[in-house]
Write a protein that holds these residues in place. Structure first.
Motif, mmCIF file in Angstrom:
data_model
loop_
_atom_site.group_PDB
_atom_site.id
_atom_site.type_symbol
_atom_site.label_atom_id
_atom_site.label_comp_id
_atom_site.label_asym_id
_atom_site.label_seq_id
_atom_site.Cartn_x
_atom_site.Cartn_y
_atom_site.Cartn_z
ATOM 1 N N GLN A 10 0.845 -1.197 0.000
ATOM 2 C CA GLN A 10 0.000 0.000 0.000
ATOM 3 C C GLN A 10 0.876 1.241 0.000
ATOM 4 N N PHE A 11 0.551 2.180 -0.883
ATOM 5 C CA PHE A 11 1.303 3.428 -0.964
ATOM 6 C C PHE A 11 0.436 4.575 -0.448
ATOM 7 N N ASN A 12 1.028 5.423 0.396
ATOM 8 C CA ASN A 12 0.331 6.605 0.908
ATOM 9 C C ASN A 12 1.226 7.829 0.775
ATOM 10 N N TYR A 13 0.580 8.966 0.535
ATOM 11 C CA TYR A 13 1.291 10.253 0.502
ATOM 12 C C TYR A 13 0.532 11.249 1.375
ATOM 13 N N ASN A 14 1.263 11.946 2.249
ATOM 14 C CA ASN A 14 0.659 12.953 3.119
ATOM 15 C C ASN A 14 1.362 14.296 2.929
ATOM 16 N N TYR A 15 0.553 15.345 2.857
ATOM 17 C CA TYR A 15 1.086 16.701 2.759
ATOM 18 C C TYR A 15 0.471 17.539 3.871
ATOM 19 N N TRP A 16 1.327 18.279 4.583
ATOM 20 C CA TRP A 16 0.880 19.113 5.715
ATOM 21 C C TRP A 16 1.549 20.469 5.586
ATOM 22 N N MET A 17 0.752 21.537 5.745
ATOM 23 C CA MET A 17 1.314 22.876 5.617
ATOM 24 C C MET A 17 0.567 23.825 6.532
ATOM 25 N N SER B 101 6.164 23.323 5.704
ATOM 26 C CA SER B 101 5.427 22.346 4.901
ATOM 27 C C SER B 101 6.164 21.007 5.023
ATOM 28 N N ARG B 102 5.369 19.931 5.086
ATOM 29 C CA ARG B 102 5.957 18.605 5.270
ATOM 30 C C ARG B 102 5.330 17.636 4.276
ATOM 31 N N ASN B 103 6.173 16.790 3.720
ATOM 32 C CA ASN B 103 5.727 15.724 2.821
ATOM 33 C C ASN B 103 6.195 14.389 3.386
ATOM 34 N N ARG B 104 5.330 13.389 3.313
ATOM 35 C CA ARG B 104 5.734 12.048 3.742
ATOM 36 C C ARG B 104 5.209 11.020 2.748
ATOM 37 N N PHE B 105 6.109 10.126 2.311
ATOM 38 C CA PHE B 105 5.772 9.039 1.400
ATOM 39 C C PHE B 105 5.908 7.727 2.165
ATOM 40 N N ASP B 106 4.888 6.883 2.093
ATOM 41 C CA ASP B 106 4.888 5.610 2.808
ATOM 42 C C ASP B 106 4.628 4.467 1.840
ATOM 43 N N LEU B 107 5.400 3.398 1.991
ATOM 44 C CA LEU B 107 5.143 2.151 1.268
ATOM 45 C C LEU B 107 5.065 1.035 2.306
ATOM 46 N N THR B 108 3.864 0.459 2.465
ATOM 47 C CA THR B 108 3.609 -0.518 3.521
ATOM 48 C C THR B 108 3.475 -1.912 2.948
ATOM 49 N N PHE B 109 4.171 -2.860 3.573
ATOM 50 C CA PHE B 109 4.015 -4.280 3.263
ATOM 51 C C PHE B 109 3.288 -4.912 4.446
ATOM 52 N N ASN B 110 2.034 -5.300 4.222
ATOM 53 C CA ASN B 110 1.196 -5.818 5.305
ATOM 54 C C ASN B 110 1.180 -7.345 5.284
#
Length: 317
Positions: free
Chosen positions: A110-117, A128-137
């Protein structure tokens, strides 16, 4: 006396089918009412009695499995669907539900992207903050899961307009123990590409308890990065907080949520955070219009300290 006894037994035998139908209808109505009003533990107990009384009722067995699903008891849910398929191998809804369970039991990415400003007051919160997540469940079983997430952070404080990149990973485990207990633990490691920034460890652990549908009570611990400006990144500001919370479905349409958090910061500050909300759904599923009234109270022991060199801000503590 013998003739009277025979007459009474005859009447009882004649009324027995009607009595069983009435009792079956009463139990089914009560079970459906519990489920409708989100009292799933009560519904589970009621459906258990109903399936014992009327083991061949396919609608009852399917509703029983749906109640188990609502409580996260998917292993029991699968057994109930199989019981239904033994009665009717062509039952399409039970077959479809089992196929969906098989899908949920698979490994997945699962891929997620979060942006906070936020552009706050002065330099107190300008970033401003960016975070990229790649989850192996990894589904350990139907009710338990574990996994690992790879992270990439890009943090851009407006104080110096420099981007601070970091990489890391999280390991987590959680699941539903029984109808009354569920929880999760998670640990995250974060390492900045800038060698001057020290690595960070964060995470959380929590448990939620179902108090027989009257309320859901939870509690836990959380360690988080407090990143709102350049100085937080540079100082490695973090918080350790313990929290307790609860929610209750007063009716199908009315719910109340409350949470209290007690926070200790690694710069010798501390604080409290309280939340309370009430929500009312004016319309019902599938088109829900819901109104929520919420309030928060926050306080910290010490104020922020702004340090200047002339007119230039050089630090915030």
């Amino acid at each position: 006396p013998d003739n009277q006894r025979i007459q009474v037994e005859k009447v009882v035998i004649e009324l027995l089918p009607a009595d069983r139908i009435q009792k079956d209808a009463l139990l089914e109505n009560r079970s459906k009412s519990f489920a409708l009003h989100k009292k799933f533990v009560h519904a589970l107990e009621s459906y258990e009695g109903l399936t014992d009384f009327s083991p061949g009722n396919q609608e009852t067995i399917f509703d029983y499995a749906q109640t188990e699903c609502a409580l996260g008891l998917c292993e029991r849910e699968a057994k109930t669907y199989n019981t239904l398929l033994n009665i009717d191998p062509l039952h399409s809804l039970a077959g479809l539900a089992l196929e969906r369970q098989k899908i949920r039991k698979n490994f997945f990415l699962q891929f997620n992207y979060n942006y906070w400003m936020e552009d706050g007051r002065g330099e107190l919160s300008r970033i401003s903050r960016n975070r990229f997540d790649l989850t192996f469940n990894v589904p350990l079983s139907c009710q338990y899961y574990a996994g690992i997430t790879g992270h990439r952070w890009l943090e851009n404080p407006w104080y110096n307009h420099k981007t601070y990149a970091a990489d890391g990973y999280s390991i987590f485990f959680g699941g539903t123990v029984n109808p009354f207990v569920k929880g999760e633990v998670k640990w995250t490691y974060k390492k900045y590409n800038d060698s001057e920034m020290s690595p960070r460890n964060t995470g959380h652990a929590f448990l939620w308890f179902n108090l027989k549908d009257y309320a859901h009570l939870g509690g836990g611990y959380e360690k988080t990065d407090e990143i709102y400006n350049y100085f937080d990144i540079n100082q490695g500001t973090q918080s350790d907080s313990w929290w307790i919370g609860g929610r209750s479905d007063i009716t199908r349409k009315l719910e109340i949520n409350a949470k209290a958090r007690f926070i200790n910061y690694n710069d010798s500050n501390s604080g409290q955070h309280y939340q309370l909300s009430a929500g009312y759904a004016a319309t019902d599923h599938p088109k829900i219009f819901k109104v929520t009234l919420s309030g928060e109270y926050r306080d910290t022991k010490k104020d922020n300290i702004f340090i200047y060199s002339g007119n230039t801000l050089i630090n915030i503590i």
